[in-house]
Design a protein around this motif. Structure first.
Motif, mmCIF file in Angstrom:
data_model
loop_
_atom_site.group_PDB
_atom_site.id
_atom_site.type_symbol
_atom_site.label_atom_id
_atom_site.label_comp_id
_atom_site.label_asym_id
_atom_site.label_seq_id
_atom_site.Cartn_x
_atom_site.Cartn_y
_atom_site.Cartn_z
ATOM 1 N N UNK A 114 0.850 -1.192 0.000
ATOM 2 C CA UNK A 114 0.000 0.000 0.000
ATOM 3 C C UNK A 114 0.884 1.240 0.000
ATOM 4 N N UNK A 115 0.638 2.143 -0.934
ATOM 5 C CA UNK A 115 1.381 3.415 -1.020
ATOM 6 C C UNK A 115 2.895 3.205 -1.058
ATOM 7 N N UNK A 116 3.330 2.145 -1.737
ATOM 8 C CA UNK A 116 4.759 1.903 -1.898
ATOM 9 C C UNK A 116 5.474 1.419 -0.651
ATOM 10 N N UNK A 117 4.718 1.043 0.378
ATOM 11 C CA UNK A 117 5.337 0.653 1.650
ATOM 12 C C UNK A 117 5.688 -0.836 1.633
ATOM 13 N N UNK A 118 6.777 -1.167 0.954
ATOM 14 C CA UNK A 118 7.220 -2.550 0.826
ATOM 15 C C UNK A 118 7.626 -3.140 2.170
ATOM 16 N N UNK A 119 8.267 -2.342 2.999
ATOM 17 C CA UNK A 119 8.735 -2.836 4.280
ATOM 18 C C UNK A 119 7.576 -3.325 5.150
ATOM 19 N N UNK A 120 6.482 -2.558 5.177
ATOM 20 C CA UNK A 120 5.324 -2.943 5.983
ATOM 21 C C UNK A 120 4.637 -4.164 5.385
ATOM 22 N N UNK A 121 4.544 -4.197 4.060
ATOM 23 C CA UNK A 121 3.940 -5.356 3.394
ATOM 24 C C UNK A 121 4.732 -6.618 3.700
ATOM 25 N N UNK A 122 6.051 -6.522 3.733
ATOM 26 C CA UNK A 122 6.893 -7.673 4.045
ATOM 27 C C UNK A 122 6.644 -8.172 5.462
ATOM 28 N N UNK A 123 6.404 -7.246 6.386
ATOM 29 C CA UNK A 123 6.102 -7.646 7.769
ATOM 30 C C UNK A 123 4.790 -8.428 7.824
ATOM 31 N N UNK A 124 3.798 -7.959 7.080
ATOM 32 C CA UNK A 124 2.517 -8.668 7.067
ATOM 33 C C UNK A 124 2.642 -10.014 6.358
ATOM 34 N N UNK A 125 3.484 -10.076 5.342
ATOM 35 C CA UNK A 125 3.721 -11.353 4.679
ATOM 36 C C UNK A 125 4.338 -12.342 5.667
ATOM 37 N N UNK A 126 5.278 -11.878 6.462
ATOM 38 C CA UNK A 126 5.896 -12.741 7.476
ATOM 39 C C UNK A 126 4.853 -13.261 8.455
ATOM 40 N N UNK A 127 3.960 -12.387 8.890
ATOM 41 C CA UNK A 127 2.890 -12.810 9.801
ATOM 42 C C UNK A 127 2.007 -13.865 9.155
ATOM 43 N N UNK B 222 10.367 -10.334 -6.620
ATOM 44 C CA UNK B 222 11.180 -11.249 -5.831
ATOM 45 C C UNK B 222 11.545 -10.696 -4.461
ATOM 46 N N UNK B 223 11.097 -9.500 -4.144
ATOM 47 C CA UNK B 223 11.221 -9.002 -2.778
ATOM 48 C C UNK B 223 10.386 -9.844 -1.824
ATOM 49 N N UNK B 224 9.565 -10.725 -2.370
ATOM 50 C CA UNK B 224 8.765 -11.661 -1.571
ATOM 51 C C UNK B 224 9.647 -12.506 -0.653
ATOM 52 N N UNK B 225 10.894 -12.731 -1.030
ATOM 53 C CA UNK B 225 11.764 -13.661 -0.304
ATOM 54 C C UNK B 225 11.978 -13.241 1.144
ATOM 55 N N UNK B 226 12.219 -11.968 1.388
ATOM 56 C CA UNK B 226 12.540 -11.513 2.745
ATOM 57 C C UNK B 226 11.409 -11.812 3.710
ATOM 58 N N UNK B 227 10.197 -11.408 3.355
ATOM 59 C CA UNK B 227 9.049 -11.660 4.226
ATOM 60 C C UNK B 227 8.741 -13.137 4.358
ATOM 61 N N UNK B 228 8.895 -13.870 3.275
ATOM 62 C CA UNK B 228 8.626 -15.313 3.287
ATOM 63 C C UNK B 228 9.584 -16.013 4.252
ATOM 64 N N UNK B 229 10.869 -15.739 4.096
ATOM 65 C CA UNK B 229 11.877 -16.375 4.949
ATOM 66 C C UNK B 229 11.669 -16.008 6.420
#
Length: 329
Positions: free
Chosen positions: A103-116, A135-142
């Motif tokens: 949302x609104x370019x906030x990749x860092x927050x999206x990655x946190x929610x992906x981790x959850x 492929x930024x999906x990797x950080x939150x996934x891991x």
């Protein structure tokens, strides 16, 4: 609990296709996928739940100066999967839990929610298949896997033309920095960094990245070694890598394939691999370890796809992986 700002609820309309009948021998994936919210997941006795989760984001690609458009990848991957026939057993249940979006370019927050979200799937004893998205999906996934498996050595096998070991710049993490970030996390926590990249192209990585791979202990199989003469050696490298860890997370960046069969990616490469018997042997070697706990398919960019060629390729990886989970590939 996942925030409804970054979490898009699953829709049955994402899964539509041909219907030949309702008999088990006639059904297709769109008929077998069940819709469920992340927060409602729970273990099911005698059943292995495979959980689809989309990562609808291409902010990392944009930051990495790639071709934007992969945010719609999860929807097209589902569409490409929908008409595939069901060949896995009744003990494998397919569930769709929706998307995590930027949302609104906030990749860092999206990655946190992906981790959850990943941690919820693991807690429910599900097998995550994350649909990308960049492929930024990797950080939150891991990080989601590590939340629930802190005492386990998790190895990552990444099918990719690129190492993705770049250092984040002023704009922050991007689609090319995930493995650098994970390497730093491992260093800070005193853990070993277990990373095997398959399909690496010299023309797609600077000398600095090869030096960084050596510095971080990254193992890799170059694209030119994925051929009939050297495939046995590549399979053995996978087996050896798997023996060093407790669990395996597989990531498939679709740009590992030649642009002839995968034109719809964020960073196409002309000299990539093909989806042939050699690739299947590598896939079999991964799953034969019995340690694969999670996977993602990343970098589908529908804007540049031709005749849904790349989406169908991603769907084929998922189809074969479902078979491999039961030793039937």
């Amino acid at each position: 609990m996942i925030s409804n700002i970054f979490y898009e609820l699953p829709q049955k309309s994402w899964w539509q296709g041909r219907i030949d009948g309702e008999q088990p021998s006639l059904i297709r994936l769109h008929q077998s996928v069940q819709i469920i919210e992340l927060n409602a997941l729970k273990p099911t006795a005698g059943i292995r739940n495979v959980i689809f989760l989309g990562f609808a984001s291409d902010e990392g690609v944009r930051r990495n100066q790639g071709r934007s458009g992969s945010a719609t990848g999860p929807y097209l991957l589902r569409k490409a999967c929908s008409n595939l026939p069901v060949h896995h057993s009744e003990q494998l249940h397919l569930l769709d839990t929706g998307n995590i979006a930027t949302i609104n370019g906030n990749l860092e927050e999206a990655s946190k929610y992906l981790s959850q979200a990943i941690s919820l799937i693991v807690e429910s004893e599900g097998f995550p298949i994350v649909l990308g998205g960049g492929h930024a999906v990797v950080t939150g996934h891991y990080n989601g896997l590590k939340m629930k498996m802190q005492d386990k050595k998790i190895g990552i096998i990444n099918f990719d033309a690129h190492f993705d070991l770049r250092q984040p710049g002023e704009s922050g993490p991007n689609s090319g920095t995930a493995f650098y970030e994970i390497a730093r996390q491992c260093q800070d926590s005193g853990e070993a960094f277990h990373y095997l990249a398959i399909g690496i192209q010299r023309s797609a990585n600077s000398k600095w990245l090869f030096d960084k791979a050596k510095e971080t202990g990254t193992q890799y199989i170059p694209v030119e070694n994925i051929n009939s003469l050297e495939i046995a050696s590549a399979q053995e490298k996978i087996r050896s890598f798997a023996q060093q860890v407790d669990a395996l997370y597989l990531s498939f960046d679709l740009d590992v394939f030649s642009s002839a069969i995968a034109p719809g990616v964020s960073a196409p490469t002309a000299a990539g691999i093909f989806y042939d018997g050699n690739f299947r042997r590598l896939l079999q070697a991964c799953f034969a370890s019995g340690k694969v706990i999670s996977m993602d398919v990343a970098e589908l960019n529908p804007v540049y796809d031709l005749d849904n060629r790349t989406a169908k390729l991603g769907a084929q990886i998922i189809f074969d992986s479902l078979l491999a989970l039961e030793g039937a590939l």
